[in-house]
Design a protein around this motif. Sequence first.
Motif, short mmCIF file in Angstrom:
data_model
loop_
_atom_site.label_atom_id
_atom_site.label_comp_id
_atom_site.label_asym_id
_atom_site.label_seq_id
_atom_site.Cartn_x
_atom_site.Cartn_y
_atom_site.Cartn_z
N ASP A 172 41.12 36.42 24.47
CA ASP A 172 40.19 37.53 24.92
C ASP A 172 40.01 37.19 26.74
O ASP A 172 40.17 36.01 27.11
CB ASP A 172 38.95 37.56 24.59
N GLY A 173 40.18 38.22 27.20
CA GLY A 173 40.20 38.47 29.03
C GLY A 173 39.09 37.69 29.44
O GLY A 173 39.47 36.99 30.40
N ARG A 220 43.99 41.95 30.14
CA ARG A 220 43.39 41.02 31.25
C ARG A 220 43.92 39.56 31.05
O ARG A 220 43.99 39.01 32.07
CB ARG A 220 41.91 41.00 31.06
MG MG Z 1 39.42 41.49 24.94
#
Ligand code: MG
Length: 242
Positions: free
Chosen positions: A163-164, A187
């Motif tokens: 996850d970013g 991201r």
């Molecule tokens: Mg994410």
Amino acid sequence: MVEIPESHPRYESLKTRESLVERVEEGITSKAGLIAHGRGEMFDYLLGERTIDSAKKAEKKAIDVILKAENPVISINGNVAALVPAEIVSLSQRLKAKLEVNLFHRSEERINKIAELLKKDGAKKIYGTGKPDAEIPGLEHERALCSKEGIYSADVVLVPLEDGDRAKALKEMGKTVITIDLNPISRTAKTADISIIDNIVRAVPNMIDLEPLSGKEFDNSENLSQTLDHMCERLKELSKDI
Ligand code: MG
Ligand code: ATP
């Protein structure tokens, strides 16, 4: 498991989906992991479902950087464990990297199941099980939890399908962040030092065998824009066939 005829043009992709569904039923992968996989598949379509040159270059550079690291750690989530359990263990052995289970949807039970699965595939030690003893600064409690000897003190982290927010927090800790992510505009891909834009089912087996790319300049932004150019060219080609 649903029988898929080998002659089906999407055989590999359908087989992968079926095995992910099975892993959800076993409690290894979260339901949200299925949706994340779907987003990945869409970008794989745009790549042409193969490892393109820019991805291979990033894979080689990643090997070089991990081999030279002091305390490299590979972060494992439910999708990674479901898709490449044996391969990620082999890669960690080749690169002398630690394995740490770190989940977005944290559950003690799922962590233990993933650790068991990796041990069946030959992993000797898995970090991230038991009571967490460190936190990544800048993230809310659950997602910050990690192992002091693992991710917390790592100089280089390989965080596939990440996850970013977490990728950014790891970067802010001063770590070298390497990701495998099919989306070149996520991201995570934009935050990482090395972004391997490839399906993890191809990237990890590649990395078990590829030679390291050392002594050469590597520009991640340049590599990402080559990937986007490749996707654009492919879309233009495809539009001619319609
Ligand atoms: Mg994410
Ligand atoms: P970000 O948080 O980085 O902006 P996101 O929110 O779009 O990304 P997440 O669900 O947080 O996505 O992360 C999952 C990522 O993993 C997605 O970018 C998806 O493209 C990628 N992904 C899913 N399956 C695979 C796969 N098999 N191989 C490589 N990447 C994959």
